[in-house]
Design a protein around this motif. Structure first.
Motif, PDB file in Angstrom:
ATOM      1  N   UNK A  19      -4.491   1.366  -8.311  1.00 43.00           N
ATOM      2  CA  UNK A  19      -5.737   1.359  -7.551  1.00 43.00           C
ATOM      3  C   UNK A  19      -6.616   2.539  -7.943  1.00 43.00           C
ATOM      4  N   UNK A  20      -5.999   3.721  -8.070  1.00 44.35           N
ATOM      5  CA  UNK A  20      -6.775   4.906  -8.460  1.00 44.35           C
ATOM      6  C   UNK A  20      -7.342   4.776  -9.868  1.00 44.35           C
ATOM      7  N   UNK A  21      -6.550   4.217 -10.786  1.00 50.71           N
ATOM      8  CA  UNK A  21      -7.042   4.003 -12.153  1.00 50.71           C
ATOM      9  C   UNK A  21      -8.202   3.021 -12.173  1.00 50.71           C
ATOM     10  N   UNK A  22      -8.075   1.976 -11.382  1.00 46.51           N
ATOM     11  CA  UNK A  22      -9.073   0.911 -11.396  1.00 46.51           C
ATOM     12  C   UNK A  22     -10.369   1.309 -10.695  1.00 46.51           C
ATOM     13  N   UNK A  23     -10.263   2.003  -9.571  1.00 42.77           N
ATOM     14  CA  UNK A  23     -11.455   2.291  -8.763  1.00 42.77           C
ATOM     15  C   UNK A  23     -11.834   3.759  -8.738  1.00 42.77           C
ATOM     16  N   UNK A  53      -6.787  -1.690   0.506  1.00 42.53           N
ATOM     17  CA  UNK A  53      -6.512  -3.033   1.021  1.00 42.53           C
ATOM     18  C   UNK A  53      -7.457  -4.066   0.421  1.00 42.53           C
ATOM     19  N   UNK A  54      -8.744  -3.773   0.394  1.00 40.70           N
ATOM     20  CA  UNK A  54      -9.693  -4.752  -0.153  1.00 40.70           C
ATOM     21  C   UNK A  54      -9.506  -4.915  -1.658  1.00 40.70           C
ATOM     22  N   UNK A  55      -9.160  -3.841  -2.348  1.00 36.04           N
ATOM     23  CA  UNK A  55      -8.878  -3.944  -3.783  1.00 36.04           C
ATOM     24  C   UNK A  55      -7.646  -4.819  -4.015  1.00 36.04           C
ATOM     25  N   UNK A  56      -6.600  -4.589  -3.227  1.00 36.06           N
ATOM     26  CA  UNK A  56      -5.370  -5.372  -3.361  1.00 36.06           C
ATOM     27  C   UNK A  56      -5.607  -6.847  -3.031  1.00 36.06           C
ATOM     28  N   UNK A  57      -6.419  -7.125  -2.033  1.00 41.37           N
ATOM     29  CA  UNK A  57      -6.725  -8.511  -1.684  1.00 41.37           C
ATOM     30  C   UNK A  57      -7.374  -9.209  -2.869  1.00 41.37           C
ATOM     31  N   UNK A  58      -8.351  -8.544  -3.493  1.00 39.45           N
ATOM     32  CA  UNK A  58      -9.022  -9.137  -4.654  1.00 39.45           C
ATOM     33  C   UNK A  58      -8.050  -9.363  -5.803  1.00 39.45           C
ATOM     34  N   UNK A  59      -7.178  -8.390  -6.039  1.00 37.29           N
ATOM     35  CA  UNK A  59      -6.203  -8.501  -7.133  1.00 37.29           C
ATOM     36  C   UNK A  59      -5.220  -9.636  -6.858  1.00 37.29           C
ATOM     37  N   UNK A  60      -4.711  -9.699  -5.644  1.00 36.84           N
ATOM     38  CA  UNK A  60      -3.717 -10.726  -5.312  1.00 36.84           C
ATOM     39  C   UNK A  60      -4.322 -12.130  -5.362  1.00 36.84           C
ATOM     40  N   UNK A 104       0.820  -1.217   0.000  1.00 36.46           N
ATOM     41  CA  UNK A 104       0.000   0.000   0.000  1.00 36.46           C
ATOM     42  C   UNK A 104       0.851   1.263   0.000  1.00 36.46           C
ATOM     43  N   UNK A 105       2.140   1.134   0.263  1.00 31.24           N
ATOM     44  CA  UNK A 105       3.046   2.290   0.265  1.00 31.24           C
ATOM     45  C   UNK A 105       3.769   2.479  -1.068  1.00 31.24           C
ATOM     46  N   UNK A 106       3.568   1.574  -2.010  1.00 31.04           N
ATOM     47  CA  UNK A 106       4.265   1.673  -3.292  1.00 31.04           C
ATOM     48  C   UNK A 106       3.457   2.538  -4.256  1.00 31.04           C
ATOM     49  N   UNK A 107       4.096   3.547  -4.840  1.00 27.42           N
ATOM     50  CA  UNK A 107       3.367   4.490  -5.696  1.00 27.42           C
ATOM     51  C   UNK A 107       2.711   3.844  -6.916  1.00 27.42           C
TER      52      UNK A 107
END
Length: 154
Positions: free
Chosen positions: A100-104, A111-118, A91-94
């Protein structure tokens, strides 16, 4: 229809058959060239199927198949994915924040977006008749796939 009649039919329609074959081959080649490459990285872990001493005294030990199924459920859980995110500080990586901003559009939790992606790139398979789990991760970036497979194993 006899074999002789079938051969005569194929000879009569030879140009059509060749055209269809060439068309299918061209479509396959073009699709293969345009499709983005996807890399798979694997890591394996051994699930200890032996029970501890307290469980042996109770004689309520679970069979290895349920132990493996439980470990698969744990490996593909949101909690493990959240631990991977925290350990790698994703979450600290630019670049992750910008994706995340492009997608949502910046809405919702990263965090929830990253969980789904991972979890969408994760595959956990048991080996046949053993206590080994194979954790595979698919990504368009080979180094990211390796990092994720190792992070989920850890």
């Amino acid at each position: 229809m006899t074999i002789n009649q079938f051969v005569i039919y194929l000879r009569a329609r030879r140009n059509l058959a060749i055209s269809v074959f060439i068309g299918v081959m061209l479509i396959t080649i073009i699709t293969t060239m345009l499709w983005p490459k996807k890399y798979r990285s694997e890591a394996t872990i051994v699930v200890d199927g032996r029970s501890d001493q307290v469980a042996l005294l109770n004689q309520n030990t679970a069979p290895l198949s349920t132990t493996i199924a439980t470990q698969i459920d744990i490996a593909t859980s949101d909690r493990v994915a959240r631990t991977v995110i925290d350990n790698l500080k994703l979450t600290n990586q630019p670049n992750v924040v910008s994706k995340w901003r492009e997608s949502t559009g910046g809405e919702g939790s990263i965090d929830s977006w990253l969980i789904d992606v991972l979890l969408s790139g994760l595959e956990v398979r048991p080996s046949r008749e053993s206590n080994v789990l194979t954790i595979a991760y698919y990504s368009v970036d080979p180094s990211f796939a390796t990092t994720m497979a190792n992070a989920f194993v850890n």
